[in-house]
Design an enzyme around this catalytic site. Structure first.
Site: not given
Length: 321
Positions: A75-77, A79, A186
């Site tokens: 998971l992105d930073f 998100t 995104r």
């Protein structure tokens, strides 16, 4: 075992406020806070999910891994939401196989700029790495100048609500990635002309995206049908007016609860026979003082075992996810 979880708040994350939404003998699913990295060896990273897990479950940390815990996916930073942690090598291998065979179901909630007119659509822009100077850490769609090695990418988008965020038109959507490219959701939302609110990388060029307190992307639902248990978790919806007064929905397009029912009713391939089967719940945790029941294990071929061991050895040596 599915666990109750209080909805995410606007407060910054801390080591203590780790929210666990699913727990079994082999897996944890946590509701990751926004603006928290999964792991890091950098000394200045004072808060990571790895440190939260170490604080909450020190007895579960594995010294044979680089970070102490086996994270099954990314998971992105920025998100928030559902992230699965395998508690042993065998569990990590079975989860990896589900991802490799594309048996995992993931669904995200997002607030995107503008009012999306179609209630449902499939976004199919191919995504590649951006080689443009100053943008090499980002991704882009095929046809963009500097886009290298674009790969087929698919995302299902379903509109839930139309409304306003801080006075600007916004849509609340459910996103289901059918492929797993870096920054896929995104990039796809941005390419569609409806970037995610608060996305400072792929959002609007003006300073408008500096205003929201976070990027409005949340991993809402996760299902990983391994051969021994089905890991399934649904996290609380953080994009409601009671948690963020800037978000003001005014038109309901599709109710979220009905879409969740559709996700949960979907069937998964039977790992032994190749036919469909429902995603059955995992074996519950044993009562205090009682030994856990021994789970039934399916035989593994030598080729499967070799492939799994190769991946696991590479995983534990990898310095960054």
């Amino acid at each position: 075992m599915h666990l109750p979880c209080i909805a995410a708040t606007m407060e910054p994350g801390s080591v203590e406020n780790l929210c666990v939404v699913y727990r079994s003998r082999d897996f944890l699913v946590v509701n990751k806070h926004w603006d928290v990295r999964i792991d890091s060896k950098a000394w200045w990273e004072t808060l990571t999910l790895q440190k939260q897990l170490q604080h909450r479950f020190p007895e579960l940390a594995d010294p044979d891994t680089c970070y102490g815990f086996r994270f099954c996916h990314q998971l992105d930073f920025s998100t928030s939401g559902a992230l699965c942690v395998a508690l042993n090598k065998a569990a990590a291998g079975s989860a990896y196989k589900c991802f490799k065979d594309r048996k995992v179901t993931k669904a995200y909630l997002a607030l995107v700029r503008g009012h999306v007119q179609e209630s449902r659509m499939t976004i199919s822009y191919a995504i590649g790495k951006n080689s443009t100077e100053g943008r090499t850490h980002t991704m882009c769609i095929e046809g963009t100048q500097g886009c290298e090695n674009p790969k087929p990418s698919l995302t299902e988008l379903m509109v839930l609500e139309h409304g306003l965020y801080a006075g600007d038109p916004v849509s609340k959507v459910l996103l289901q990635p059918l492929t797993g490219r870096t920054h896929q959701l995104r990039v796809h939302c941005s390419a569609l002309g409806h970037p995610i609110v608060g996305d400072q990388t792929y959002g609007q060029a003006s300073s408008q995206e500096d205003q929201p307190f976070r990027m409005m992307l949340h991993a809402f639902y996760l299902r990983i049908p391994t051969c021994t248990e089905c890991v399934e978790a649904c996290t609380p919806d953080p994009f409601v007016p009671t948690l963020d007064a800037c978000w003001s929905p005014h038109t309901l397009v599709q109710p979220l609860d009905k879409l969740v029912q559709v996700l949960r009713a979907a069937t998964d391939p039977d790992p032994t026979e190749g036919g469909p089967r429902p995603c059955s719940p995992s074996t519950p945790l044993p009562a205090p003082g009682r030994p856990p029941p021994t789970p039934a294990k399916l035989p593994e071929t030598e080729a499967q075992r070799a492939s799994c061991l190769k991946w696991l050895s590479e995983w534990t040596l990898e310095p960054d996810n």
